[in-house]
Motif scaffolding. Structure first.
Motif, mmCIF file in Angstrom:
data_model
loop_
_atom_site.group_PDB
_atom_site.id
_atom_site.type_symbol
_atom_site.label_atom_id
_atom_site.label_comp_id
_atom_site.label_asym_id
_atom_site.label_seq_id
_atom_site.Cartn_x
_atom_site.Cartn_y
_atom_site.Cartn_z
ATOM 1 N N VAL B 82 0.862 -1.345 -0.217
ATOM 2 C CA VAL B 82 0.140 -0.015 0.038
ATOM 3 C C VAL B 82 0.920 1.284 0.129
ATOM 4 C CG1 VAL B 82 -1.691 1.434 1.225
ATOM 5 C CG2 VAL B 82 -1.792 -1.004 1.294
ATOM 6 N N ARG B 85 2.346 1.797 -3.300
ATOM 7 C CA ARG B 85 1.712 1.986 -4.415
ATOM 8 C C ARG B 85 1.455 3.673 -4.281
ATOM 9 N NH1 ARG B 85 -1.367 -2.862 -4.046
ATOM 10 N NH2 ARG B 85 -2.832 -1.778 -2.379
ATOM 11 N N ARG B 86 1.331 4.069 -2.792
ATOM 12 C CA ARG B 86 1.181 5.483 -2.666
ATOM 13 C C ARG B 86 2.292 6.288 -3.230
ATOM 14 N NH1 ARG B 86 -0.258 5.104 2.881
ATOM 15 N NH2 ARG B 86 1.797 5.352 3.502
ATOM 16 N N PRO B 111 -6.250 10.515 -3.287
ATOM 17 C CA PRO B 111 -5.097 10.067 -2.969
ATOM 18 C C PRO B 111 -4.035 10.875 -2.269
ATOM 19 C CG PRO B 111 -5.508 9.823 -5.274
ATOM 20 C CD PRO B 111 -6.587 10.731 -4.676
#
Ligand SMILES: Nc1ncnc2c1ncn2[C@@H]1O[C@H](COP(=O)(O)OP(=O)(O)OP(=O)(O)O)[C@@H](O)[C@H]1O
Ligand SMILES: [Mg+2]
Lengths: 463, 235
Positions: B82, B85-86, B111
């Protein structure tokens, strides 16, 4: 992710599902309100009974007296028979007691019997001499007059509101308690006469013999002014109603004068029966800083070799009793909060099923797993918080209703009439709100764990 | 010479369905250079989505190595993925996947929220990207108040707003008509070329695939051919 954003997102997702949120919150409201009201009943009962004890002499005071020779500890009596001389209460003892932890104040009391005479009425009573500057500790509620001033040469008295009922007619023997008629005495204004040598007064009345076998003569009568009378009618009872106070030093002076070269009644004598030089106190009244320390202070003083009494045992047994009542009542409330908690868990579960996709998207977009869990926990916490707040508010309303119903009824429970049978202290409402939030979060914990573990793939798989 | 920003070697994904084993990926190896636009084409069921999901760390491979931006993806825990991806990845969905309760601006800013950026700052950034994709006048529209093409532009803006090194797109124009698809493709191309971002796109449409620099043809879980389109100006 910022906490503020998490709070905002949780709040908005609750807002999106208003009806469901309201219903879930309602469960918490009912749960919280029933716990709070139930506990408030227990607390109200407890407070009412504490108030009652207060009327019987206070919750934080300890009375210290000489230890009776017969009252020695059994263990002491058995083994070493070192019969210590009875320790009399004097200023040294007073100082020692003042040093004991948690003792806020201590003052001596010297008691003297007296017969009060006025216009065919008489009243046999005990004068309680104590330092005038300590009288504030009695928290007397004066109806007329004032307290004696410290350093007053002249002995002056403060009467309890019940004393007037103790006057009886010399001839008929009737008093207020037998014929319901108050004697025609104005305690403040009437010139009351006092006989301090009551033994010789009785001897004189009934022709007994005096100390040296001679026929008793009428002992000297004194006239003392009244400085105050307590508020309240003759029938209002409290621990001060039947007391008569005066300043200690003034009393000592009068006693010394009256019983010159004789022993003062109630005072110890030397082995040969001679009066002692010093006047000892009958008791020392000790004020403790907190109810919880009374027992401790009492024990310490007992170990010093004095008898110490307080209402601590009474209070303890009463508190034990009310604790169990409170637990039982609180338990009933807790069941409804448990049901509310299941409601929260259910709502959260539903909302997670609905939002599988949303949660997945958030994970794909890089939302931390902890943040996802956090948002769901916060959501459950919000439900608890709102429910707790409203529930506490509702309980205040219910409590007021219960109290007015109980007081207008005028039923047997008159001890509750004064301050109400239901009582919600500030800490209870704070505790209830905090508890509701915790219950919400605990209920939301497993759903939030589930949300955190949802696969992000769920979001991308086309519907 | 460009360093490979994506390096896949000997990648397998085998699903068990009852007694059967489905070889969704059957030994795939390839590299993608920084700034490159690659498309993956193949028939339905050939393993395109499986490959893309694995590159994005949404699914674990059965065997093989995936190195993206210098990091081994296959070894990471879900939480690390996670975070990865961030930092590095933007994702465009076929079915847009916008948050229905948020307007275009808030969707694009989402996001950034996860990165802990202030509300004011992130709304500014989102507005900028929305201008870039030509939706200046639709910032306050909810997804249901926009056409499919507009929604996908919001989706693209959402992937771009974090300035990711790599963007993955699974049939980004799958729900759009051919004219709108072409428009969206042009838009994506233009933006990523400007910022030198890497794009890997899955599609089953040969025409759309031809917008890319290179085309990977995939069939039954294997790469059966790589074509250079010659679009990229070699220096
Ligand atoms: N979770 C799963 N369990 C079992 N088999 C799966 C799973 N996901 C995919 N498959 C199988 O893996 C193979 C590849 O699927 P994938 O979704 O990658 O195809 P695709 O190329 O994306 O097709 P499409 O163009 O239709 O989207 C298919 O045969 C599919 O049945
Ligand atoms: Mg697919």
């Amino acid at each position: 992710m910022k906490l503020r954003d998490m709070l905002r997102m949780s709040a908005s997702s609750l807002w999106k599902r208003k009806i469901r949120t309201v219903l879930t919150v309602l469960g918490v409201v009912i749960g919280t309100a029933s716990i709070v009201v139930m506990i408030s009943l227990g607390l109200g009962l407890k407070r009412a009974s504490l108030e009652e004890i207060e009327q019987y002499g206070g919750l934080t005071s300890v009375t210290v007296m000489e230890k009776d020779a017969f009252d020695m500890d059994a263990s002491d009596a058995g083994g070493q028979k070192k019969k210590q001389a009875t320790q009399h209460l004097d200023d040294k003892v007073l100082d020692t007691i003042r040093q004991v932890d948690h003792v806020e104040y201590a003052y001596p009391v010297l008691e003297a019997e007296a017969m009060i005479l006025y216009g065919g009425y008489q009243c046999y009573t005990t004068l309680r001499g104590m330092p005038a500057e300590s009288m504030e500790y009695l928290k007397l509620n004066l109806g007329q007059g004032s307290l004696p001033k410290p350093g007053d040469e002249q002995l002056s008295l403060v009467f309890g509101n019940g004393i007037i009922g103790d006057f009886y007619n010399e001839k008929t023997g009737q008093s207020y308690w037998s014929d319901g008629k108050l004697p025609d005495i104005d305690l403040m204004e009437s010139p009351l006469m006092y006989v301090l040598d009551t033994e010789n007064y009785y001897n004189f009345l009934w022709g007994g013999s005096g100390e040296e076998g001679s026929t008793a003569a009428m002992p000297k009568k004194y006239m003392f002014p009244t400085s105050g009378v307590l508020a309240g009618s003759v029938e209002d009872y409290n621990s001060n109603s039947y007391a008569v106070w005066c300043d200690l030093e003034a009393l000592k002076k009068v006693l010394k004068k009256e019983f010159r070269n004789r022993s003062i009644p109630g005072q110890p004598t030397s082995a040969s029966g001679k009066p002692m030089k010093e006047i000892f106190y009958n008791s020392i009244m000790v004020g403790v800083d907190d109810m919880d320390h009374v027992k401790e202070v009492q024990n310490t003083i007992s170990q010093l070799g004095y008898s110490a009494e307080s209402n601590a045992e009474w209070v303890e047994s009463m508190q034990g009793q009310y604790q169990s009542i409170q637990l039982a009542l609180g338990g009933i409330g807790a069941v409804s909060l448990l049901v509310a908690a299941i409601g929260i868990a259910n709502t959260m579960m539903m909302s997670i099923y609905e939002r599988t996709r949303e949660i997945g998207i958030m994970k794909v977009l890089g939302c931390d797993m902890k943040n996802i869990q956090g948002m769901f926990l916060l959501e459950a916490g919000y439900i608890g918080l709102i429910g707790g707040l409203i529930g506490t508010g509702v309980s205040y309303g219910l409590s007021a209703v219960i109290n007015t119903l109980m007081s207008t009824e005028g039923s047997g429970i008159d001890l509750a009439a004064a301050s109400g049978i239901s009582y919600i202290p500030g800490w209870l409402s704070l505790l209830a709100i905090g508890f509701a939030v915790i219950v919400g979060m605990v209920a939301g914990f497993f759903p939030s764990l589930r949300a955190m573990r949802l696969s992000p793939l769920a979001a991308i798989r086309n519907e | 010479m460009d360093r490979a920003v994506i390096a896949v070697s000997d990648l397998y994904k085998i699903y068990r369905v009852g007694e059967n084993r489905v070889r969704a990926l059957d030994g795939v190896s390839f590299q993608v250079r920084r700034g490159e636009f690659c498309s993956i084409v193949g028939t339905s069921g050939s393993g395109k989505s499986t490959l893309l999901n694995m590159l994005a760390g949404l699914e674990k491979p059965t065997k093989g190595k995936i190195i993206i931006a210098g990091e081994h993806i296959e070894k990471k825990s879900e939480n690390q993925l996670v975070a990865f991806r961030r930092k590095h990845i933007g994702f465009v969905f076929q079915s847009f996947n916008l948050m229905p309760s948020m307007n275009a601006l808030e969707n694009v800013a989402l996001p950034l929220t996860f990165q802990g950026i202030d509300k004011k700052k992130r709304l500014e950034m989102a507005a900028e990207v929305l201008d870039l994709v030509g939706l200046s006048s639709h910032k306050n529209h909810k997804p249901t108040q926009m056409s499919g093409g507009q929604q996908q532009r919001v989706g693209i803006a959402r992937a771009l707003v974090v300035s990711p090194e790599i963007i993955f797109a699974d049939e980004p124009t799958g729900n759009l008509d051919s004219r709108t698809s072409a428009e969206v493709m042009e838009l994506i191309r233009e933006i990523i070329t400007k910022k030198n971002q890497t794009l890997v796109m899955v599609t089953h449409d040969d025409h759309l695939a031809s917008f890319a620099d290179r085309i990977f043809r995939i069939m039954d879980g294997r790469i059966i051919g790589i074509e250079e389109t010659g679009r990229r100006k070699t220096t």
